[in-house]
Design a protein around this motif. Sequence first.
Motif, PDB file in Angstrom:
ATOM      1  N   PRO A   1       4.465  11.555  11.097  1.00  0.00           N
ATOM      2  CA  PRO A   1       4.388  12.818  10.372  1.00  0.00           C
ATOM      3  C   PRO A   1       5.039  12.654   8.997  1.00  0.00           C
ATOM      4  O   PRO A   1       6.113  12.059   8.887  1.00  0.00           O
ATOM      5  CB  PRO A   1       5.213  13.781  11.232  1.00  0.00           C
ATOM      6  N   VAL A   2       4.353  13.163   7.984  1.00  0.00           N
ATOM      7  CA  VAL A   2       4.847  13.083   6.611  1.00  0.00           C
ATOM      8  C   VAL A   2       4.739  14.467   5.997  1.00  0.00           C
ATOM      9  O   VAL A   2       3.740  15.153   6.184  1.00  0.00           O
ATOM     10  CB  VAL A   2       4.017  12.062   5.781  1.00  0.00           C
ATOM     11  N   TRP A   3       5.779  14.849   5.287  1.00  0.00           N
ATOM     12  CA  TRP A   3       5.772  16.136   4.587  1.00  0.00           C
ATOM     13  C   TRP A   3       5.843  15.866   3.100  1.00  0.00           C
ATOM     14  O   TRP A   3       6.689  15.104   2.626  1.00  0.00           O
ATOM     15  CB  TRP A   3       6.945  16.998   5.059  1.00  0.00           C
ATOM     16  N   SER A   4       4.939  16.514   2.343  1.00  0.00           N
ATOM     17  CA  SER A   4       4.815  16.249   0.916  1.00  0.00           C
ATOM     18  C   SER A   4       4.701  17.524   0.110  1.00  0.00           C
ATOM     19  O   SER A   4       4.217  18.547   0.603  1.00  0.00           O
ATOM     20  CB  SER A   4       3.549  15.415   0.643  1.00  0.00           C
ATOM     21  N   ARG A   5       5.129  17.412  -1.106  1.00  0.00           N
ATOM     22  CA  ARG A   5       4.848  18.407  -2.148  1.00  0.00           C
ATOM     23  C   ARG A   5       5.097  17.710  -3.462  1.00  0.00           C
ATOM     24  O   ARG A   5       6.222  17.305  -3.761  1.00  0.00           O
ATOM     25  CB  ARG A   5       5.726  19.656  -2.035  1.00  0.00           C
ATOM     26  N   ASP A   6       4.051  17.499  -4.212  1.00  0.00           N
ATOM     27  CA  ASP A   6       4.117  16.742  -5.464  1.00  0.00           C
ATOM     28  C   ASP A   6       4.632  15.328  -5.220  1.00  0.00           C
ATOM     29  O   ASP A   6       5.291  14.746  -6.069  1.00  0.00           O
ATOM     30  CB  ASP A   6       4.978  17.476  -6.501  1.00  0.00           C
ATOM     31  N   GLY A   7       4.356  14.791  -4.069  1.00  0.00           N
ATOM     32  CA  GLY A   7       4.819  13.479  -3.646  1.00  0.00           C
ATOM     33  C   GLY A   7       5.475  13.596  -2.279  1.00  0.00           C
ATOM     34  O   GLY A   7       5.744  14.696  -1.804  1.00  0.00           O
ATOM     35  N   ILE A   8       5.701  12.456  -1.663  1.00  0.00           N
ATOM     36  CA  ILE A   8       6.291  12.457  -0.326  1.00  0.00           C
ATOM     37  C   ILE A   8       7.724  12.963  -0.387  1.00  0.00           C
ATOM     38  O   ILE A   8       8.506  12.547  -1.238  1.00  0.00           O
ATOM     39  CB  ILE A   8       6.245  11.050   0.299  1.00  0.00           C
ATOM     40  N   ILE A   9       8.051  13.851   0.547  1.00  0.00           N
ATOM     41  CA  ILE A   9       9.416  14.343   0.707  1.00  0.00           C
ATOM     42  C   ILE A   9      10.104  13.517   1.787  1.00  0.00           C
ATOM     43  O   ILE A   9      11.132  12.898   1.545  1.00  0.00           O
ATOM     44  CB  ILE A   9       9.431  15.834   1.109  1.00  0.00           C
ATOM     45  N   ALA A  10       9.510  13.528   2.986  1.00  0.00           N
ATOM     46  CA  ALA A  10      10.154  12.857   4.114  1.00  0.00           C
ATOM     47  C   ALA A  10       9.125  12.433   5.153  1.00  0.00           C
ATOM     48  O   ALA A  10       8.032  12.991   5.243  1.00  0.00           O
ATOM     49  CB  ALA A  10      11.184  13.781   4.761  1.00  0.00           C
ATOM     50  N   VAL A  11       9.534  11.450   5.945  1.00  0.00           N
ATOM     51  CA  VAL A  11       8.750  10.924   7.052  1.00  0.00           C
ATOM     52  C   VAL A  11       9.580  11.124   8.315  1.00  0.00           C
ATOM     53  O   VAL A  11      10.783  10.836   8.317  1.00  0.00           O
ATOM     54  CB  VAL A  11       8.458   9.419   6.864  1.00  0.00           C
ATOM     55  N   GLY A  12       8.959  11.593   9.383  1.00  0.00           N
ATOM     56  CA  GLY A  12       9.666  11.792  10.641  1.00  0.00           C
ATOM     57  C   GLY A  12       9.188  10.817  11.698  1.00  0.00           C
ATOM     58  O   GLY A  12       7.987  10.548  11.791  1.00  0.00           O
ATOM     59  N   ASN A  13      10.109  10.280  12.463  1.00  0.00           N
ATOM     60  CA  ASN A  13       9.757   9.366  13.552  1.00  0.00           C
ATOM     61  C   ASN A  13      10.693   9.572  14.721  1.00  0.00           C
ATOM     62  O   ASN A  13      11.903   9.734  14.537  1.00  0.00           O
ATOM     63  CB  ASN A  13       9.848   7.906  13.095  1.00  0.00           C
ATOM     64  N   ALA A  14      10.118   9.514  15.923  1.00  0.00           N
ATOM     65  CA  ALA A  14      10.917   9.568  17.145  1.00  0.00           C
ATOM     66  C   ALA A  14      11.064   8.138  17.655  1.00  0.00           C
ATOM     67  O   ALA A  14      10.070   7.445  17.874  1.00  0.00           O
ATOM     68  CB  ALA A  14      10.238  10.437  18.188  1.00  0.00           C
ATOM     69  N   HIS A  15      12.288   7.703  17.786  1.00  0.00           N
ATOM     70  CA  HIS A  15      12.589   6.383  18.325  1.00  0.00           C
ATOM     71  C   HIS A  15      13.144   6.566  19.733  1.00  0.00           C
ATOM     72  O   HIS A  15      13.342   7.688  20.202  1.00  0.00           O
ATOM     73  CB  HIS A  15      13.602   5.663  17.421  1.00  0.00           C
ATOM     74  N   LYS A  16      13.444   5.467  20.387  1.00  0.00           N
ATOM     75  CA  LYS A  16      13.922   5.514  21.763  1.00  0.00           C
ATOM     76  C   LYS A  16      15.186   6.362  21.911  1.00  0.00           C
ATOM     77  O   LYS A  16      15.312   7.156  22.842  1.00  0.00           O
ATOM     78  CB  LYS A  16      14.187   4.092  22.248  1.00  0.00           C
ATOM     79  N   ASP A  17      16.110   6.223  20.959  1.00  0.00           N
ATOM     80  CA  ASP A  17      17.412   6.885  21.089  1.00  0.00           C
ATOM     81  C   ASP A  17      17.738   7.877  19.980  1.00  0.00           C
ATOM     82  O   ASP A  17      18.842   8.392  19.906  1.00  0.00           O
ATOM     83  CB  ASP A  17      18.523   5.833  21.156  1.00  0.00           C
ATOM     84  N   LYS A  18      16.768   8.125  19.087  1.00  0.00           N
ATOM     85  CA  LYS A  18      17.038   9.027  17.965  1.00  0.00           C
ATOM     86  C   LYS A  18      15.742   9.556  17.376  1.00  0.00           C
ATOM     87  O   LYS A  18      14.663   9.025  17.632  1.00  0.00           O
ATOM     88  CB  LYS A  18      17.830   8.310  16.874  1.00  0.00           C
ATOM     89  N   VAL A  19      15.881  10.585  16.568  1.00  0.00           N
ATOM     90  CA  VAL A  19      14.802  11.070  15.712  1.00  0.00           C
ATOM     91  C   VAL A  19      15.266  10.808  14.293  1.00  0.00           C
ATOM     92  O   VAL A  19      16.375  11.184  13.914  1.00  0.00           O
ATOM     93  CB  VAL A  19      14.518  12.573  15.943  1.00  0.00           C
ATOM     94  N   LYS A  20      14.425  10.137  13.541  1.00  0.00           N
ATOM     95  CA  LYS A  20      14.784   9.740  12.172  1.00  0.00           C
ATOM     96  C   LYS A  20      13.944  10.530  11.181  1.00  0.00           C
ATOM     97  O   LYS A  20      12.724  10.605  11.305  1.00  0.00           O
ATOM     98  CB  LYS A  20      14.545   8.239  11.978  1.00  0.00           C
ATOM     99  N   LEU A  21      14.616  11.114  10.203  1.00  0.00           N
ATOM    100  CA  LEU A  21      13.964  11.809   9.104  1.00  0.00           C
ATOM    101  C   LEU A  21      14.342  11.048   7.837  1.00  0.00           C
ATOM    102  O   LEU A  21      15.500  11.085   7.405  1.00  0.00           O
ATOM    103  CB  LEU A  21      14.429  13.269   9.040  1.00  0.00           C
ATOM    104  N   THR A  22      13.362  10.337   7.289  1.00  0.00           N
ATOM    105  CA  THR A  22      13.610   9.467   6.140  1.00  0.00           C
ATOM    106  C   THR A  22      13.075  10.113   4.872  1.00  0.00           C
ATOM    107  O   THR A  22      11.897  10.466   4.791  1.00  0.00           O
ATOM    108  CB  THR A  22      12.941   8.095   6.350  1.00  0.00           C
ATOM    109  N   PHE A  23      13.933  10.241   3.886  1.00  0.00           N
ATOM    110  CA  PHE A  23      13.571  10.830   2.594  1.00  0.00           C
ATOM    111  C   PHE A  23      13.186   9.715   1.638  1.00  0.00           C
ATOM    112  O   PHE A  23      13.969   8.793   1.400  1.00  0.00           O
ATOM    113  CB  PHE A  23      14.753  11.624   2.018  1.00  0.00           C
ATOM    114  N   SER A  24      11.990   9.829   1.062  1.00  0.00           N
ATOM    115  CA  SER A  24      11.455   8.741   0.243  1.00  0.00           C
ATOM    116  C   SER A  24      12.254   8.487  -1.034  1.00  0.00           C
ATOM    117  O   SER A  24      12.239   7.374  -1.541  1.00  0.00           O
ATOM    118  CB  SER A  24       9.985   8.987  -0.091  1.00  0.00           C
ATOM    119  N   HIS A  25      12.951   9.469  -1.547  1.00  0.00           N
ATOM    120  CA  HIS A  25      13.793   9.286  -2.742  1.00  0.00           C
ATOM    121  C   HIS A  25      15.196   9.798  -2.471  1.00  0.00           C
ATOM    122  O   HIS A  25      15.871  10.323  -3.365  1.00  0.00           O
ATOM    123  CB  HIS A  25      13.179  10.006  -3.945  1.00  0.00           C
ATOM    124  N   GLY A  26      15.644   9.621  -1.243  1.00  0.00           N
ATOM    125  CA  GLY A  26      16.944  10.150  -0.826  1.00  0.00           C
ATOM    126  C   GLY A  26      18.119   9.661  -1.643  1.00  0.00           C
ATOM    127  O   GLY A  26      19.081  10.396  -1.859  1.00  0.00           O
TER     128      GLY A  26
END
Length: 140
Positions: free
Chosen positions: A46-71
């Motif tokens: 899952p990717v959320w965007s507005r005028d470019g990518i904001i963040a990508v979400g991923n569910a891993h075995k032990d966590k949920v990761k929300l990665t910001f493309s320009h964090g």
Amino acid sequence: MNPSEQIDQLIAKLTDWRGKTLAGLRRSILEADKEIVEEWKWMGSPVWSRDGIIAVGNAHKDKVKLTFSHGASLADPDKLFNAGFGGKVWRAIDVFEGDTIDEHALENLIRAAIEFNQAKKKTKKAPAAARSKGPSSKER
């Protein structure tokens, strides 16, 4: 199936705490700005965007990761970022079972990412404007 439906399906398949966590993160992201677009990229993210990518979400075995493309370029006064500090661009929020995220702080971080994307978009247009400041070929 559109991206929002694919994200719905992913969340439904995550029958443990990760599904609830990803659903909560998604809700906060979408509430931060009504013009955010949901996308489905990289064969299942899952990717959320507005005028470019904001963040990508991923569910891993032990966590949920929300990665910001320009964090790395975003102010994080509430200290939500807790991963990805080794790089120069990305930053992430790793959410483990039992963790809670300040929804208001996350929405502010999402808005900061949108502002960054919009500023970056304007900067890309600036060089053409800067070139036009000189005399035109007709004026020479």
